[in-house]
Design a protein around this motif. Structure first.
Motif, PDB file in Angstrom:
ATOM      1  N   ILE A 190      23.746 -29.484  26.806  1.00 10.63           N
ATOM      2  CA  ILE A 190      24.237 -28.599  27.852  1.00 10.63           C
ATOM      3  C   ILE A 190      25.653 -28.169  27.492  1.00 10.63           C
ATOM      4  O   ILE A 190      26.456 -28.960  27.015  1.00 10.63           O
ATOM      5  CB  ILE A 190      24.211 -29.265  29.248  1.00 10.63           C
ATOM      6  N   GLY A 191      25.927 -26.881  27.711  1.00  9.88           N
ATOM      7  CA  GLY A 191      27.255 -26.351  27.462  1.00  9.88           C
ATOM      8  C   GLY A 191      28.115 -26.519  28.694  1.00  9.88           C
ATOM      9  O   GLY A 191      27.712 -26.178  29.808  1.00  9.88           O
ATOM     10  N   THR A 192      29.336 -27.033  28.495  1.00 11.06           N
ATOM     11  CA  THR A 192      30.187 -27.407  29.631  1.00 11.06           C
ATOM     12  C   THR A 192      31.536 -26.712  29.624  1.00 11.06           C
ATOM     13  O   THR A 192      32.414 -27.075  30.390  1.00 11.06           O
ATOM     14  CB  THR A 192      30.417 -28.933  29.624  1.00 11.06           C
ATOM     15  N   GLY A 193      31.716 -25.732  28.749  1.00 15.89           N
ATOM     16  CA  GLY A 193      33.000 -25.043  28.678  1.00 15.89           C
ATOM     17  C   GLY A 193      33.126 -24.262  27.385  1.00 15.89           C
ATOM     18  O   GLY A 193      32.188 -24.186  26.586  1.00 15.89           O
ATOM     19  N   GLU A 194      34.310 -23.673  27.165  1.00 23.72           N
ATOM     20  CA  GLU A 194      34.525 -22.790  26.025  1.00 23.72           C
ATOM     21  C   GLU A 194      34.965 -23.515  24.761  1.00 23.72           C
ATOM     22  O   GLU A 194      34.818 -22.997  23.659  1.00 23.72           O
ATOM     23  CB  GLU A 194      35.580 -21.733  26.391  1.00 23.72           C
ATOM     24  N   LYS A 195      35.523 -24.713  24.896  1.00 25.26           N
ATOM     25  CA  LYS A 195      36.063 -25.416  23.745  1.00 25.26           C
ATOM     26  C   LYS A 195      34.939 -25.940  22.851  1.00 25.26           C
ATOM     27  O   LYS A 195      33.812 -26.157  23.303  1.00 25.26           O
ATOM     28  CB  LYS A 195      36.958 -26.559  24.194  1.00 25.26           C
ATOM     29  N   VAL A 196      35.276 -26.165  21.585  1.00 26.25           N
ATOM     30  CA  VAL A 196      34.265 -26.574  20.617  1.00 26.25           C
ATOM     31  C   VAL A 196      33.638 -27.915  20.974  1.00 26.25           C
ATOM     32  O   VAL A 196      32.485 -28.196  20.629  1.00 26.25           O
ATOM     33  CB  VAL A 196      34.873 -26.614  19.198  1.00 26.25           C
ATOM     34  N   GLU A 197      34.385 -28.759  21.687  1.00 20.92           N
ATOM     35  CA  GLU A 197      33.851 -30.067  22.056  1.00 20.92           C
ATOM     36  C   GLU A 197      33.020 -30.017  23.332  1.00 20.92           C
ATOM     37  O   GLU A 197      32.440 -31.039  23.743  1.00 20.92           O
ATOM     38  CB  GLU A 197      34.991 -31.089  22.218  1.00 20.92           C
ATOM     39  N   ASN A 198      32.926 -28.849  23.961  1.00 19.92           N
ATOM     40  CA  ASN A 198      32.216 -28.736  25.238  1.00 19.92           C
ATOM     41  C   ASN A 198      30.726 -28.503  25.056  1.00 19.92           C
ATOM     42  O   ASN A 198      30.154 -27.513  25.525  1.00 19.92           O
ATOM     43  CB  ASN A 198      32.814 -27.611  26.078  1.00 19.92           C
ATOM     44  N   LEU A 199      30.088 -29.441  24.366  1.00 15.80           N
ATOM     45  CA  LEU A 199      28.634 -29.449  24.225  1.00 15.80           C
ATOM     46  C   LEU A 199      28.188 -30.894  24.311  1.00 15.80           C
ATOM     47  O   LEU A 199      28.550 -31.713  23.456  1.00 15.80           O
ATOM     48  CB  LEU A 199      28.195 -28.830  22.896  1.00 15.80           C
ATOM     49  N   MET A 200      27.423 -31.233  25.332  1.00 12.30           N
ATOM     50  CA  MET A 200      27.033 -32.613  25.584  1.00 12.30           C
ATOM     51  C   MET A 200      25.554 -32.829  25.337  1.00 12.30           C
ATOM     52  O   MET A 200      24.734 -32.002  25.763  1.00 12.30           O
ATOM     53  CB  MET A 200      27.323 -32.996  27.040  1.00 12.30           C
ATOM     54  N   PRO A 201      25.188 -33.932  24.665  1.00  6.06           N
ATOM     55  CA  PRO A 201      23.774 -34.307  24.644  1.00  6.06           C
ATOM     56  C   PRO A 201      23.316 -34.520  26.084  1.00  6.06           C
ATOM     57  O   PRO A 201      24.053 -35.072  26.911  1.00  6.06           O
ATOM     58  CB  PRO A 201      23.776 -35.623  23.854  1.00  6.06           C
ATOM     59  N   PHE A 202      22.117 -34.075  26.393  1.00  7.49           N
ATOM     60  CA  PHE A 202      21.650 -34.119  27.776  1.00  7.49           C
ATOM     61  C   PHE A 202      21.155 -35.509  28.123  1.00  7.49           C
ATOM     62  O   PHE A 202      20.308 -36.080  27.433  1.00  7.49           O
ATOM     63  CB  PHE A 202      20.539 -33.099  27.989  1.00  7.49           C
ATOM     64  N   GLU A 203      21.677 -36.068  29.221  1.00  8.47           N
ATOM     65  CA  GLU A 203      21.301 -37.391  29.696  1.00  8.47           C
ATOM     66  C   GLU A 203      20.707 -37.246  31.100  1.00  8.47           C
ATOM     67  O   GLU A 203      21.441 -37.148  32.094  1.00  8.47           O
ATOM     68  CB  GLU A 203      22.526 -38.307  29.740  1.00  8.47           C
ATOM     69  N   PRO A 204      19.385 -37.205  31.212  1.00 10.07           N
ATOM     70  CA  PRO A 204      18.736 -36.920  32.502  1.00 10.07           C
ATOM     71  C   PRO A 204      19.186 -37.798  33.658  1.00 10.07           C
ATOM     72  O   PRO A 204      19.515 -37.300  34.741  1.00 10.07           O
ATOM     73  CB  PRO A 204      17.259 -37.127  32.189  1.00 10.07           C
ATOM     74  N   GLN A 205      19.217 -39.110  33.457  1.00  5.53           N
ATOM     75  CA  GLN A 205      19.537 -40.013  34.560  1.00  5.53           C
ATOM     76  C   GLN A 205      20.965 -39.806  35.048  1.00  5.53           C
ATOM     77  O   GLN A 205      21.225 -39.728  36.263  1.00  5.53           O
ATOM     78  CB  GLN A 205      19.335 -41.473  34.132  1.00  5.53           C
ATOM     79  N   ASN A 206      21.914 -39.671  34.115  1.00  3.92           N
ATOM     80  CA  ASN A 206      23.295 -39.461  34.500  1.00  3.92           C
ATOM     81  C   ASN A 206      23.509 -38.075  35.117  1.00  3.92           C
ATOM     82  O   ASN A 206      24.354 -37.897  35.994  1.00  3.92           O
ATOM     83  CB  ASN A 206      24.214 -39.641  33.290  1.00  3.92           C
ATOM     84  N   PHE A 207      22.747 -37.095  34.635  1.00  2.00           N
ATOM     85  CA  PHE A 207      22.844 -35.740  35.187  1.00  2.00           C
ATOM     86  C   PHE A 207      22.450 -35.745  36.661  1.00  2.00           C
ATOM     87  O   PHE A 207      23.152 -35.181  37.508  1.00  2.00           O
ATOM     88  CB  PHE A 207      21.939 -34.815  34.392  1.00  2.00           C
ATOM     89  N   VAL A 208      21.335 -36.392  36.980  1.00  2.00           N
ATOM     90  CA  VAL A 208      20.885 -36.456  38.375  1.00  2.00           C
ATOM     91  C   VAL A 208      21.877 -37.235  39.215  1.00  2.00           C
ATOM     92  O   VAL A 208      22.221 -36.836  40.333  1.00  2.00           O
ATOM     93  CB  VAL A 208      19.480 -37.076  38.466  1.00  2.00           C
ATOM     94  N   ALA A 209      22.367 -38.359  38.695  1.00  2.00           N
ATOM     95  CA  ALA A 209      23.329 -39.165  39.438  1.00  2.00           C
ATOM     96  C   ALA A 209      24.597 -38.364  39.735  1.00  2.00           C
ATOM     97  O   ALA A 209      25.166 -38.451  40.830  1.00  2.00           O
ATOM     98  CB  ALA A 209      23.680 -40.424  38.648  1.00  2.00           C
ATOM     99  N   ALA A 210      25.017 -37.537  38.774  1.00  2.00           N
ATOM    100  CA  ALA A 210      26.226 -36.732  38.951  1.00  2.00           C
ATOM    101  C   ALA A 210      26.026 -35.672  40.034  1.00  2.00           C
ATOM    102  O   ALA A 210      26.942 -35.380  40.805  1.00  2.00           O
ATOM    103  CB  ALA A 210      26.619 -36.066  37.635  1.00  2.00           C
ATOM    104  N   LEU A 211      24.842 -35.101  40.100  1.00  2.00           N
ATOM    105  CA  LEU A 211      24.575 -34.069  41.094  1.00  2.00           C
ATOM    106  C   LEU A 211      24.612 -34.619  42.510  1.00  2.00           C
ATOM    107  O   LEU A 211      24.985 -33.913  43.449  1.00  2.00           O
ATOM    108  CB  LEU A 211      23.209 -33.412  40.824  1.00  2.00           C
ATOM    109  N   PHE A 212      24.247 -35.873  42.676  1.00  2.00           N
ATOM    110  CA  PHE A 212      24.214 -36.458  44.002  1.00  2.00           C
ATOM    111  C   PHE A 212      25.485 -37.259  44.325  1.00  2.00           C
ATOM    112  O   PHE A 212      25.580 -37.844  45.390  1.00  2.00           O
ATOM    113  CB  PHE A 212      22.998 -37.374  44.160  1.00  2.00           C
ATOM    114  N   ALA A 213      26.433 -37.285  43.392  1.00  2.00           N
ATOM    115  CA  ALA A 213      27.674 -38.021  43.621  1.00  2.00           C
ATOM    116  C   ALA A 213      28.449 -37.374  44.757  1.00  2.00           C
ATOM    117  O   ALA A 213      28.520 -36.158  44.870  1.00  2.00           O
ATOM    118  CB  ALA A 213      28.519 -38.047  42.347  1.00  2.00           C
ATOM    119  N   GLN A 214      29.029 -38.181  45.599  1.00  2.00           N
ATOM    120  CA  GLN A 214      29.818 -37.673  46.730  1.00  2.00           C
ATOM    121  C   GLN A 214      31.170 -37.209  46.240  1.00  2.00           C
ATOM    122  O   GLN A 214      31.791 -37.830  45.383  1.00  2.00           O
ATOM    123  CB  GLN A 214      29.995 -38.774  47.789  1.00  2.00           C
ATOM    124  N   GLN A 215      31.640 -36.080  46.794  1.00  2.00           N
ATOM    125  CA  GLN A 215      32.934 -35.532  46.404  1.00  2.00           C
ATOM    126  C   GLN A 215      34.007 -35.988  47.387  1.00  2.00           C
ATOM    127  O   GLN A 215      33.744 -36.213  48.530  1.00  2.00           O
ATOM    128  CB  GLN A 215      32.854 -34.001  46.355  1.00  2.00           C
TER     129      GLN A 215
END
Length: 334
Positions: free
Chosen positions: A309-334
């Motif tokens: 997944i692309g997460t920004g413009e910088k060269v390091e802003n490309l993350m291997p996709f981690e399904p479990q952490n992705f879902v956990a992040a979406l439901f994290a309280q702000q």
């Protein structure tokens, strides 16, 4: 021809099923790290917090709750087909597991979303040849060339000898852009003049990669729309050229999809998948959209894993996709 994966809903594995308490404990332990690593999802998280608010802990399950949940999923760009499947699945579980509260529904939803995304899928490397070939496709403006450069930089950092092929010869800007990125990440780029035969570029790049001892070749391809018949024929020809040098290649055929275009992008991706097959996708610009639920529609509709997944413009802003952490992040309280 690469294998296709279509229409397969995730199957439950009783051996891998965790209790609600186990999942909650694991998520709680990872929460600070998850929030920091997935801070780029702040806009999407707002949408999923709305989804979480739809199913409050003490709410009794009613028809109204199901309607609100469906509306929230659609609002997060999960997509009509995937949303309906999720609602049917949750209703089934609510009946079978005797769920009574919104909290139980929310936990079941998180489990289903995680399972829908599948397991983490790393890049595939050749087991038969010293050279691995990665073919990357995508329409203009999707972030394809930038994603290629980011992937090349990541692979180089991991110790690979990487080379790029500028196979998108129909746009001079595409060649220039890839060359510029190659200079920035210090990776050689094989190219020819604009409007050259893309197959000839790939042929030269394969020769160069083998002669120089590179172990990964990433091929950029034309970004025209899927409705252009010549593009599909060109991709098939490139595939044949690759197999003359590397019989088991290409080892990855990745499509770059812009998250901000949402469901419209799936129409293009589906056509590519039907005609030439895909082994995975890269979703870009997730930091620029409030509808990151699109990732679930991609996984469900195309049936192939999300690799990065692309997460920004910088060269390091490309993350291997981690399904479990992705879902956990979406439901994290702000």
């Amino acid at each position: 021809m690469l294998n296709r994966f279509f229409g397969q809903k995730p199957q439950e594995d009783p051996k891998q099923k965790k209790t609600n308490e186990d999942v909650q404990e694991q998520v709680a332990e990872q929460q600070p790290d998850i929030e920091q690593r997935f801070s780029f999802l702040s806009r999407t998280r707002q949408m999923f917090n709305r989804l979480g608010n739809t199913v409050q802990e003490n709410d009794i399950i009613t028809d109204s709750l199901w309607d609100e949940l469906e509306e929230s999923l659609l609002g997060a760009d999960v997509g009509p087909s995937t949303t309906l499947w999720l609602i049917d699945r949750l209703r089934e579980r609510a009946s079978d597991e005797n769920m009574r509260t919104g909290r139980q529904v929310q936990q079941a939803l998180r489990e289903e979303l995680t399972q829908l995304l599948g397991k983490p899928a790393a890049l595939r490397f050749s087991k038969q040849s010293p050279l691995t070939v990665i073919l990357v496709i995508g329409v203009n403006g999707s972030g394809k060339t930038t994603s290629i450069a980011k992937m090349a930089a990541r692979l180089k950092h991991e110790g690979h000898d990487v080379m790029l092929a500028a196979g998108d010869t129909f746009r001079a800007a595409a060649i220039d852009q890839l060359q510029e990125w190659g200079n920035r990440v210090d990776v050689p780029v094989i190219s020819q003049k604009p409007n050259s035969d893309p197959g000839a570029v790939v042929f030269d790049a394969l020769q160069a990669a083998q002669s120089r001892g590179s172990d990964v070749l990433i091929v950029d391809t034309a970004g025209r729309l899927h409705t252009k018949f010549n593009l599909m024929e060109e991709l098939k020809k490139i595939n044949k050229i690759i197999q003359r040098f590397v019989p088991d290649g290409p080892h990855e055929l990745l499509m770059v999809i812009d998250a901000t275009t949402g469901q419209n992008a799936l129409l293009q991706a589906r056509k590519f998948a039907e005609d030439i097959g895909l082994t995975g996708v890269i979703i870009t610009k997730l930091d620029g959209t409030s509808k990151g639920g699109f990732a679930f529609a991609v996984a469900d509709d195309l049936g192939v894993p999300i690799k990065f997944i692309g997460t920004g413009e910088k060269v390091e802003n490309l993350m291997p996709f981690e399904p479990q952490n992705f879902v956990a992040a979406l439901f994290a309280q702000q």
